[in-house]
Design a protein around this motif. Structure first.
Motif, short mmCIF file in Angstrom:
data_model
loop_
_atom_site.label_atom_id
_atom_site.label_comp_id
_atom_site.label_asym_id
_atom_site.label_seq_id
_atom_site.Cartn_x
_atom_site.Cartn_y
_atom_site.Cartn_z
N GLN A 66 0.83 -1.21 0.00
CA GLN A 66 0.00 0.00 0.00
C GLN A 66 0.87 1.26 0.00
O GLN A 66 0.51 2.28 -0.60
N ALA A 67 2.01 1.20 0.67
CA ALA A 67 2.88 2.38 0.78
C ALA A 67 3.36 2.86 -0.57
O ALA A 67 3.58 4.05 -0.77
N GLY A 127 -0.66 3.72 -4.90
CA GLY A 127 -1.86 4.53 -4.67
C GLY A 127 -1.79 5.30 -3.39
O GLY A 127 -0.91 5.10 -2.56
N SER A 158 -2.78 6.66 0.32
CA SER A 158 -3.32 6.09 1.55
C SER A 158 -4.29 7.05 2.21
O SER A 158 -4.75 6.82 3.33
N PHE A 159 -4.60 8.15 1.54
CA PHE A 159 -5.66 9.02 2.04
C PHE A 159 -7.00 8.55 1.46
O PHE A 159 -7.70 9.28 0.77
N ARG A 160 -7.30 7.29 1.71
CA ARG A 160 -8.60 6.75 1.33
C ARG A 160 -9.26 6.29 2.60
O ARG A 160 -8.68 5.52 3.36
N PHE A 161 -10.49 6.75 2.80
CA PHE A 161 -11.08 6.67 4.13
C PHE A 161 -12.21 5.68 4.27
O PHE A 161 -12.60 5.34 5.38
N LEU A 162 -12.80 5.24 3.17
CA LEU A 162 -14.04 4.47 3.32
C LEU A 162 -13.93 3.01 2.90
O LEU A 162 -14.47 2.13 3.56
N ARG A 163 -13.20 2.75 1.84
CA ARG A 163 -13.17 1.38 1.34
C ARG A 163 -12.27 0.51 2.24
O ARG A 163 -11.16 0.89 2.55
#
Ligand SMILES: Nc1ncnc2c1ncn2[C@@H]1O[C@H](COP(=O)(O)OP(=O)(O)OP(=O)(O)O)[C@@H](O)[C@H]1O
Ligand SMILES: [Mg+2]
Lengths: 252, 329
Positions: A106-107, A110, A112-117
């Motif tokens: 993940q680092a 894309g 890592s400021f994704r909050f819902l999925r």
């Protein structure tokens, strides 16, 4: 000869009066395994920490791919492809083995400021993480918490996490310490296979592994490099035998 | 041990266990008003509303304290910012709840961004001290705000309206609006803790060194969490002002910040359901014990000591050990 991938120039570091790194210079060339051996307390881990950006040296420079990275922090170096594994395992104990590795994927993939999925449902992350776990032989432990793994398995997981960052240069701090005989053999085999893709700096006490894998060996004693060269040269060096190999010379 | 870790690692089972307990809590809360009426104790609706308001505040604190390992001792500042947003806007003739919520969250985001960016330069006990200092700064700012009553606070003319309707006027309307916001905050935080962002935040809690070694710089994630927590806590502040129809600097005193930490410790730090339960129980005990005796704080202290001694994981830890739930939510 081509420019080295990593070039360490006159590095020095002291803890008070203790000079842990003294004027260390070495070059690591792409596609090679450069082993650093030395007795306990010689300053091997401290050297690796300066190369990885965890510690600031007091003097000297670190060049990586021709670029001066002496002042770059650890995260910045990782993004350039310079990863390390820790001698004292530094895992996320409350995360599963898979999650530990997936986070490293993940680092670099894309935001890592994704909050819902839910991250656990991201197949791309999990697939790549599983591949890294398979590389080190930990597939069947994927869903175990890192904190509940055996000592040897933690060492393997350390390595899987480092691999997941897709390093160009891998700094390995005693990757075989604490692994069982079979796991160690598996890892030595893995390093040999990885050699085409990844350059390695290897710190290891297991001399059989060192002499089987390394293209170059440097001997560190009291923070100073006392000898450097091909494994056979270093093994023959009388100074090295006296300072270090003396106590372990028997198997060689 | 082995059994436990294997269960913990089964993601599906984990999710189901996490949600079930919270859903039960919401279901029980939803039937409080009719039951209170039936029992002839409508006062209980007001108590339950206060309980839920603090549950929202505790949830927001749990994001930074429980999931982010940032022990803020100034979180009540956001309760105050939310409450004063209502007071200031209603004085300016803006009575709409939605606008007040937006203003409260914007002010809190700003305050959290600035104070968080400074506080996060420190670690450990220094972080606690500096967040306490910023909290006290906010407190004294409103104490000296004489047009809004200063120390004494100020009564509001009326509760806020929703799209022009006086939905919050009755105790029941107030109750269900609070419940709706509690459910929304819980659901949002629940999703967030499982997201990519949540993983980075909890990963940093477990080992900042490891996170840096895989290429993360924790600061922006921690600051974002700090801002989100501030915004959500201000929602509780807006509700608190409406519930009491009164606003005072006492909402943001350091006692309140401490009380919120106590709620988390009681419920189980790093567990959303625990945070919620901790707040509900704390306020219930406060109200309940206060009826029996003026020395209710002593009784509450004893309860806390018992929790610390017998169930270090708080209520959620206790339930886990009794085998009622399998994980920490
Ligand atoms: N933070 C520190 N402060 C003071 N001294 C330190 C610190 N870290 C390491 N040292 C000292 O520096 C020396 C080198 O330590 P280092 O860990 O680099 O050795 P090493 O070669 O990795 O040893 P080992 O083979 O045991 O892993 C040791 O004498 C150690 O006690
Ligand atoms: Mg070492």
């Amino acid at each position: 000869m081509t420019d080295p991938l990593l070039s360490v120039q006159n590095l020095s570091k002291s803890y008070g009066a203790l000079r842990v790194t003294q004027d260390v210079s070495l070059d690591v060339h792409e596609g090679r395994i450069h082993a650093i051996i030395g007795p306990n307390g010689a300053g091997k881990t401290t050297l690796i920490s300066q190369l990885s950006g965890q510690l600031r040296p007091d003097g000297g420079r670190v060049l990586y791919g021709g670029r001066d990275i002496t002042r770059l922090d650890m995260a910045g170096r990782v993004r350039l492809g310079l990863a390390r594994s820790f001698q004292l395992t530094t895992l996320l104990p409350g995360f599963s083995a898979l999650e530990n590795v997936a986070l490293a994927v993940q680092a670099r993939e894309g935001s890592s400021f994704r909050f819902l999925r839910p991250a656990a449902a991201e197949q791309a992350l999990n697939d790549q993480a599983m591949a890294c776990l398979a590389d080190v032989g930990l597939s069947d432990r994927a869903h175990r918490l890192a904190g509940s793994l055996s000592h040897g398995e933690k060492r393997q997981l350390e390595l899987a996490v480092a691999l997941a960052t897709q390093p160009r240069l891998l700094l390995l701090d005693e990757p075989l310490a604490g692994t069982g005989h079979e796991e160690a053999a598996h890892l030595v085999d893995l390093f040999a296979r990885l050699k085409d893709r990844v350059t390695m700096v290897l710190i290891e006490h297991d001399m059989n592994a060192v002499f089987a894998l390394a293209d170059t060996v440097s001997v560190l004693v009291y923070g100073r490099i006392v000898a450097s060269g091909s494994p056979s040269d270093v093994r023959a060096d009388p100074q090295v035998r006296a300072a270090y190999l003396g106590e372990e010379a028997a198997p060689c | 041990m082995t059994d436990l870790t294997q269960t913990l690692a089964r993601p599906r089972a984990r999710l189901a266990g996490r949600l079930k307990l919270a859903l039960c809590l919401f279901a029980v809360l939803a039937v409080v008003p009719p039951l209170a009426h039936a029992a002839g104790e409508p006062f209980l609706i007001v108590v339950a509303t206060r309980m839920m308001v603090f549950a929202i505040a505790a949830l927001s604190l749990d994001l930074i304290l429980g999931y982010g390992a940032m022990v803020s001792f100034g979180h009540a500042a956001y309760l105050g910012l939310g409450a004063y947003a209502v007071a200031i806007l209603s004085r300016a003739g803006i009575d709409d709840l939605v606008l007040q919520l937006l203003a409260a969250m914007a002010a809190s985001a700003l305050f959290a961004a600035v104070t968080g960016a400074i506080s996060l330069r420190t670690r450990g006990v220094y972080f606690i001290m500096i967040t306490l200092a910023f909290g006290q700064m906010a407190f004294f700012f409103f104490v000296s705000f004489s047009t809004l009553g200063g120390d004494d606070g100020v009564a509001l003319p009326a509760r806020s309206t929703v799209l022009g309707l006086p939905l919050l006027e009755g105790a029941q309307g107030m109750f269900y609006a609070t419940l709706a916001l509690l459910v929304a905050v819980f659901a949002g935080l629940y999703r967030l803790t499982l997201s990519r962002f949540g993983r980075v935040l909890t990963g940093t809690r477990e080992s900042a060194l490891r996170m840096q070694a895989i290429g993360f710089r924790p600061f922006p994630y921690q600051l974002t969490a700090y801002v989100i927590a501030g915004c959500l806590c201000s929602v509780a502040g807006v509700l608190l002002a409406n519930q009491a129809i009164y606003v005072s600097p006492a909402y943001m005193s350091w006692h309140r910040s401490g009380e919120m930490i106590v709620m988390l410790v009681l419920g189980g730090v790093g567990s959303l359901t625990g945070a919620m339960a901790g707040a509900l129980v704390t306020i219930a005990l406060e109200e309940g014990l206060a009826r029996f005796s003026d020395h209710w704080r002593l009784g509450f202290g004893l309860v806390l000591v018992a929790v610390a001694l017998f169930s270090p994981g708080g209520l959620s830890g206790l339930l886990r050990r009794l085998g009622l739930v399998r994980d920490a939510t």
